[in-house]
Structure formats: C-alpha cells, structure tokens
Design an enzyme around this catalytic site. Structure first.
Site, mmCIF file in Angstrom:
data_model
loop_
_atom_site.group_PDB
_atom_site.id
_atom_site.type_symbol
_atom_site.label_atom_id
_atom_site.label_comp_id
_atom_site.label_asym_id
_atom_site.label_seq_id
_atom_site.Cartn_x
_atom_site.Cartn_y
_atom_site.Cartn_z
ATOM 1 N N CYS A 77 0.815 -1.211 0.000
ATOM 2 C CA CYS A 77 0.000 0.000 0.000
ATOM 3 C C CYS A 77 0.858 1.275 0.000
ATOM 4 C CB CYS A 77 -0.995 -0.058 1.166
ATOM 5 S SG CYS A 77 -2.405 1.008 0.902
ATOM 6 N N HIS A 175 -3.040 -5.415 1.770
ATOM 7 C CA HIS A 175 -2.329 -5.735 3.014
ATOM 8 C C HIS A 175 -2.445 -7.219 3.345
ATOM 9 C CE1 HIS A 175 -1.812 -1.511 4.234
ATOM 10 N NE2 HIS A 175 -2.990 -1.321 3.682
ATOM 11 N N GLU A 177 -0.584 -8.691 5.252
ATOM 12 C CA GLU A 177 -0.192 -8.799 6.671
ATOM 13 C C GLU A 177 -1.401 -8.680 7.598
ATOM 14 O OE1 GLU A 177 0.289 -6.289 4.680
ATOM 15 O OE2 GLU A 177 0.183 -4.374 5.733
#
Ligand code: GLN
Length: 201
Positions: A77, A175, A177
């Site tokens: 991002c 994302h 993560e």
C-alpha cells in the site's frame, strides 16, 4: 535479517507475520539499521508522511542507494507508493524511491469502495489470496520488465492492477499482513533467498 521500515505506519502487522514464519527482523529508523539486511519491507501507512520523515531523518538517499545496490524490497500500500517511479494524486513535495518502474495513483478506488476485501488470483500462488484494501493505490502504468501479479477480479475497479514485481522488488496495493495468509510474504522471502544479498552501509 529482514528490515521493516518503521518511520510511520503498520509495522507491527509485518513483524507478526515474520515471527510466524520464524524470520529474523529489525525495525529500520536510521541509516545504520540498513546494515546487514537481506531484504526490506515498506509497510502501509501514509506515504506523504513517510516521505517527509525519510527526508527529515536522512534515510531517503541511503534507502534509494540500498535499493539501487540490489536490496530486495516488498512494499504494501503506502509502501508500494514509496517504491514507485511516479505517483499521481500526491503532494507536490512527496518523494518516491523509484525502485519500480510503475505509475501509481493514490487513494485510487474512490469513496464508495475506498476500503474493501477481495479474493485475488495471484500469479505464482496456487489458490486465491484474500486481500484487504485500505484507501489503496492502484497501478496505472507498468514499465518494461514489470510483471503484473494480480488484478481486481470484479466490481467497479475490475481489472485494476494491484500487485507487481520487477526483479527483486515486489509491491501490493493491499495488506496481506492483515489477513493471516503469509503466502505473499513467503514469495518475498523466496526472492530474498534467491538474491542472496546482504547490504553493507
Ligand atoms: N492512502 C495511503 C497513502 O496514500 C495509503 C494507505 C495504506 O497504506 N493503507 O499513503
């Protein structure tokens, strides 16, 4: 040793993924933290703030030098925005690192879908990757040698390019993560192993 740029943004989420994968990591706040790295992750956050903090902290030039020398990098991002060579809809004084020959547009998905989730076909990963987009950029131009790894499958932004790779540099608009699926990080770690690079400051 993998560095995570830690001037601003979602550092913790990447630390947790690397912990889960049993990979050593270190926060990068100052130039000396680049020493000995085999790869670096640029997290999500606010790219213009990161740009300003990189300049103020004297880290912008050393980071560009590290990437030019061959330090593998993965940007999520805002991290993708930083890695780009050209950024649209940003502040005139925002700097980018030029490690990927792409043009990205900040906050590209607009208000109605400015944050959303989707399952993406991701080149090199054998089943769909869940993706969380948070005021994400998209890629409007890819230069020579830049491989498109994923696009948005449906909806108003169908076809938008949201994951790319060029050589040792990987970037996603979204994302991974934040989803508990570590396969994009594993792809990056395979790139790091293949590169066999250790950065010296
Ligand atoms: N919109 C942010 C920016 O322009 C990026 C958002 C994110 O990293 N989740 O920097």
């Amino acid at each position: 040793m993998i560095g995570i740029l830690a001037v601003q943004g979602g550092v913790r989420e990447h630390e947790l993924v690397l912990d889960e994968l049993g990979v050593q990591h270190r926060q990068v706040r100052r130039v000396e933290h680049l020493n000995g790295l085999s790869g670096i992750i640029l997290p999500g956050g606010e790219s213009t703030t990161m740009s300003k903090l990189l300049e103020l902290g004297g880290l912008l030039r050393p980071l560009i030098d590290a990437l030019t020398s061959g330090l593998p990098a993965y940007g999520t991002c805002a991290g993708m925005i930083l890695l780009a060579s050209e950024v649209l809809d940003t502040r005139p004084d925002a700097r980018c690192l030029g490690a990927l020959d792409i043009t990205v547009r900040r906050n590209a998905f607009g208000r109605q879908v400015d944050s959303f989730e989707a399952d993406l076909d991701f080149h090199g990963i054998d089943s769909p990757v869940p993706a969380v987009f948070i005021r994400a950029p998209w890629v409007e131009r890819v230069g020579d040698g830049v491989e498109v790894l994923a696009t948005v499958p449906s909806g108003p932004a169908s076809g938008a390019v949201v994951a790319v790779r060029s050589g040792r540099v990987l970037a996603t608009s979204f994302h991974p993560e934040c989803t508990g699926d570590a396969r994009v990080h594993e792809m990056f770690l395979a790139m790091v192993s293949e590169a066999g690079y250790v950065h010296e400051v």
